[in-house]
Design a protein around this motif. Structure first.
Motif, PDB file in Angstrom:
ATOM      1  N   TYR A   1       0.844  -1.274   0.134  1.00 16.00           N
ATOM      2  CA  TYR A   1       0.089  -0.111   0.131  1.00 16.00           C
ATOM      3  C   TYR A   1       0.915   1.124   0.096  1.00 16.00           C
ATOM      4  N   TRP A   2       2.143   1.128   0.545  1.00 15.50           N
ATOM      5  CA  TRP A   2       3.109   2.419   0.603  1.00 15.50           C
ATOM      6  C   TRP A   2       3.651   2.494  -0.798  1.00 15.50           C
ATOM      7  N   ALA A   3       3.837   1.597  -1.383  1.00 12.88           N
ATOM      8  CA  ALA A   3       4.502   1.431  -2.712  1.00 12.88           C
ATOM      9  C   ALA A   3       3.476   2.224  -3.561  1.00 12.88           C
ATOM     10  N   PHE A   4       2.095   1.956  -3.592  1.00 13.49           N
ATOM     11  CA  PHE A   4       0.856   2.391  -4.344  1.00 13.49           C
ATOM     12  C   PHE A   4       0.845   3.756  -4.020  1.00 13.49           C
ATOM     13  N   LEU A   5       0.678   4.085  -2.913  1.00 17.49           N
ATOM     14  CA  LEU A   5       0.620   5.600  -2.351  1.00 17.49           C
ATOM     15  C   LEU A   5       1.782   6.495  -3.068  1.00 17.49           C
ATOM     16  N   SER A   6       3.063   5.896  -2.866  1.00 14.53           N
ATOM     17  CA  SER A   6       4.173   6.544  -3.444  1.00 14.53           C
ATOM     18  C   SER A   6       4.137   6.885  -4.905  1.00 14.53           C
ATOM     19  N   GLY A   7       3.511   5.784  -5.660  1.00 13.26           N
ATOM     20  CA  GLY A   7       3.647   5.883  -6.802  1.00 13.26           C
ATOM     21  C   GLY A   7       2.539   7.013  -7.468  1.00 13.26           C
ATOM     22  N   CYS A   8       1.349   6.873  -6.592  1.00 14.29           N
ATOM     23  CA  CYS A   8       0.329   7.964  -6.994  1.00 14.29           C
ATOM     24  C   CYS A   8       0.928   9.384  -6.638  1.00 14.29           C
ATOM     25  N   VAL A   9       1.683   9.605  -5.423  1.00 17.13           N
ATOM     26  CA  VAL A   9       1.854  10.960  -5.208  1.00 17.13           C
ATOM     27  C   VAL A   9       2.946  11.270  -6.119  1.00 17.13           C
ATOM     28  N   ALA A  10       4.062  10.572  -6.281  1.00 19.27           N
ATOM     29  CA  ALA A  10       4.995  10.793  -7.349  1.00 19.27           C
ATOM     30  C   ALA A  10       4.699  11.071  -8.722  1.00 19.27           C
ATOM     31  N   GLY A  11       3.641  10.282  -9.174  1.00 21.65           N
ATOM     32  CA  GLY A  11       3.452  10.244 -10.523  1.00 21.65           C
ATOM     33  C   GLY A  11       2.412  11.517 -10.564  1.00 21.65           C
TER      34      GLY A  11
END
Length: 332
Positions: free
Chosen positions: A233-243
């Motif tokens: 879930y942290w990888a998902f959130l990190s990808g969303c924020v960075a993207g």
């Protein structure tokens, strides 16, 4: 999982699956972004993303929101695979003795990934934009003369589109990505498919320079310990924020790219002779705010797209497929 333990075939599978899942989820928003970006001042057919999607469904049906999706679904696998695999390749070669990369080296790795992916991205975007923007042109031509429901037809070899009333007319020949590609290759050669290459580089290289270091550092914050991977879930959130952050930052470049790659124009829409001419005309006729058209849509597209990509990547779908199929022979 250590990045050095992931084989290249697994990286390609992870990136490809992530791209297909992500595009399927967010393509209607991407269509709205393209149509909003191509609108000129005083010729607005759509007021917002939701207005665009509602009008698209009303005039073109539910699947009208997926016009051009076949191109993306076909080419997004190599595009995302190249992007993610290239970034890892450059990161590994820039790392020294297994130590972490500096932000500058992370940016260099992202730059390399962005430059590699345009091999696939440019023709994919070129074909997709023609199909996505067709409905906007139809609506724009229909509005002033109150025409009845229209259909898309091809009237000449340069893919100009005319829209006719749907009274008693034989079924028109619908334009397709394959037809557009054939016409471009026939009339302009391979460079026809790579129209807007400079603008695509101008968008994708800065995007990758921003995205990959930002994701790596955000994802690092979620690691329980240096030896453990961050939770999915942290990888998902990190990808969303960075993207989403990188997407909004390079949106002006995306507007320029979209305008340059749009082959068909409305009756009063100007053409552009390169990047500088496009920037100059947009600034003069529409103002600085035009460069932010579709920024919200683009953030909504990129955030889940890269969030899903990173989850697929870190969960290790590719590794599972290779370990349980004959493809394991490709893995070192």
């Amino acid at each position: 999982m250590s990045q050095q333990q992931i084989s290249l075939p697994a990286k390609l599978i992870n990136g490809g699956i992530a791209g297909i899942v992500g595009v399927t989820c967010v393509f209607p928003i991407d269509l709205a972004k393209t149509r909003l970006q191509n609108q000129r001042h005083g010729q607005q057919v759509y007021k917002s993303m939701m207005d665009c999607l509602v009008k698209t469904v009303r005039s073109e049906g539910y699947f009208g929101m997926y016009r051009g999706a076949a191109v993306n679904l076909t080419l997004v696998t190599p595009e995302k695979a190249i992007k993610l695999a290239a970034n890892d390749f450059f990161r590994q070669h820039l790392a020294k003795n297994g130590k972490g990369l500096t932000v500058f080296k992370e940016m260099l790795a992202g730059c390399g990934a962005g430059m590699c992916q345009v091999i696939v991205t440019t023709p994919m975007e070129m074909l997709k934009i023609q199909l996505q923007d067709a409905g906007r042109l139809a609506a724009q031509k229909q509005k002033p003369v109150m025409m009845s429901p229209t259909k898309l037809v091809v009237t000449n070899t340069m893919l100009s589109r005319s829209y006719i009333s749907g009274t008693v007319v034989s079924a028109p020949r619908a334009v397709s990505a394959t037809q557009i590609a054939k016409e471009l290759l026939h009339t302009q050669g391979i460079q026809g498919l790579y129209k807007g290459l400079g603008a695509t580089l101008m968008r994708d290289v800065p995007f990758s320079i921003l995205y990959f270091p930002l994701f790596a550092n955000l994802n690092l914050l979620g690691k329980p310990s240096p030896e453990e991977a961050s939770p999915f879930y942290w990888a998902f959130l990190s990808g969303c924020v960075a993207g989403s952050t990188a997407a909004v930052a390079v949106n002006p470049c995306d507007v320029v790219k979209t305008r340059l790659q749009s082959m068909n124009k409305g009756s009063t829409e100007e053409s552009y002779n390169g990047i500088l001419d496009c920037v100059s005309k947009i600034m003069r006729k529409e103002g600085p705010s035009a460069f932010l058209k579709g920024a919200g849509c683009r953030a909504l597209v990129i955030a889940p797209l890269f969030g899903i990509a990173q989850v697929m990547y870190f969960v290790g779908i590719g590794e599972y497929i290779i370990d349980n199929s004959p493809l394991r022979l490709l893995s070192p």
